[in-house]
Motif scaffolding. Structure first.
Motif, mmCIF file in Angstrom:
data_model
loop_
_atom_site.group_PDB
_atom_site.id
_atom_site.type_symbol
_atom_site.label_atom_id
_atom_site.label_comp_id
_atom_site.label_asym_id
_atom_site.label_seq_id
_atom_site.Cartn_x
_atom_site.Cartn_y
_atom_site.Cartn_z
ATOM 1 N N GLU A 146 0.829 -1.210 0.000
ATOM 2 C CA GLU A 146 0.000 0.000 0.000
ATOM 3 C C GLU A 146 0.865 1.262 0.000
ATOM 4 O O GLU A 146 0.494 2.264 -0.628
ATOM 5 N N GLU A 197 1.754 1.756 -3.490
ATOM 6 C CA GLU A 197 0.627 2.323 -4.247
ATOM 7 C C GLU A 197 0.522 3.828 -4.006
ATOM 8 O O GLU A 197 0.186 4.590 -4.922
ATOM 9 N N GLU A 215 -4.991 5.925 -0.727
ATOM 10 C CA GLU A 215 -3.830 5.048 -0.474
ATOM 11 C C GLU A 215 -3.278 5.264 0.926
ATOM 12 O O GLU A 215 -2.849 4.307 1.589
ATOM 13 N N ASP A 254 -5.294 3.257 3.191
ATOM 14 C CA ASP A 254 -4.889 1.842 3.174
ATOM 15 C C ASP A 254 -3.652 1.618 4.035
ATOM 16 O O ASP A 254 -3.560 0.639 4.788
HETATM 17 MG MG LIG Z 1 -4.425 0.694 -2.081
#
Ligand SMILES: [Mg+2]
Length: 121
Positions: A36, A39, A69, A72
């Motif tokens: 994550e 990302e 993100e 996350d």
């Molecule tokens: Mg993500």
């Protein structure tokens, strides 16, 4: 309960309602957290700092993607802390205290120098 522990409770409830705890070993959670974080970086990849600043205008899609993100990342950080029996606020306070020693203000102010190079001075 403080706001942070409320968030951990919400994340735990989300996980438990789906019976996903069985998949959340420390190794898997650490990998998910790193993925994550990647990302998050991907949203900004190949943009200059100036381009990023423009893209971060209020309500801009890039800002929204970063927020998702980052959400996350924080969720997996909370899940990993929970799995390890750690309280996120205590983890942050302890690490800040350690960083106070590693990065004394008089040596580190205004400098992007790693602690081992600072201590060698
Ligand atoms: Mg993500």
């Amino acid at each position: 309960m403080n706001e942070l522990s409320d968030l951990v409770h919400l994340v735990r409830a989300f996980r438990d309602a789906r019976e996903w705890g069985q998949f959340h070993t420390p190794r898997q959670l650490a990998a998910a957290l790193a993925i994550e974080a990647a990302e998050l970086q991907e949203v900004l990849l190949w943009r200059t700092d100036a381009e990023v600043e423009v893209a971060l205008g209020e309500g801009a899609p890039v800002r929204e993607r970063l927020a998702e993100e980052l959400g996350d990342v924080l969720i997996y950080a909370f899940l990993l802390a929970d799995r390890l029996g750690l309280e996120p606020a205590a983890v942050v306070r302890r690490k800040l205290a350690l960083n106070e020693v590693k990065y004394p203000v008089d040596k580190a102010r205004g400098r992007a120098t790693k602690h081992d190079a600072l201590s060698a001075e």
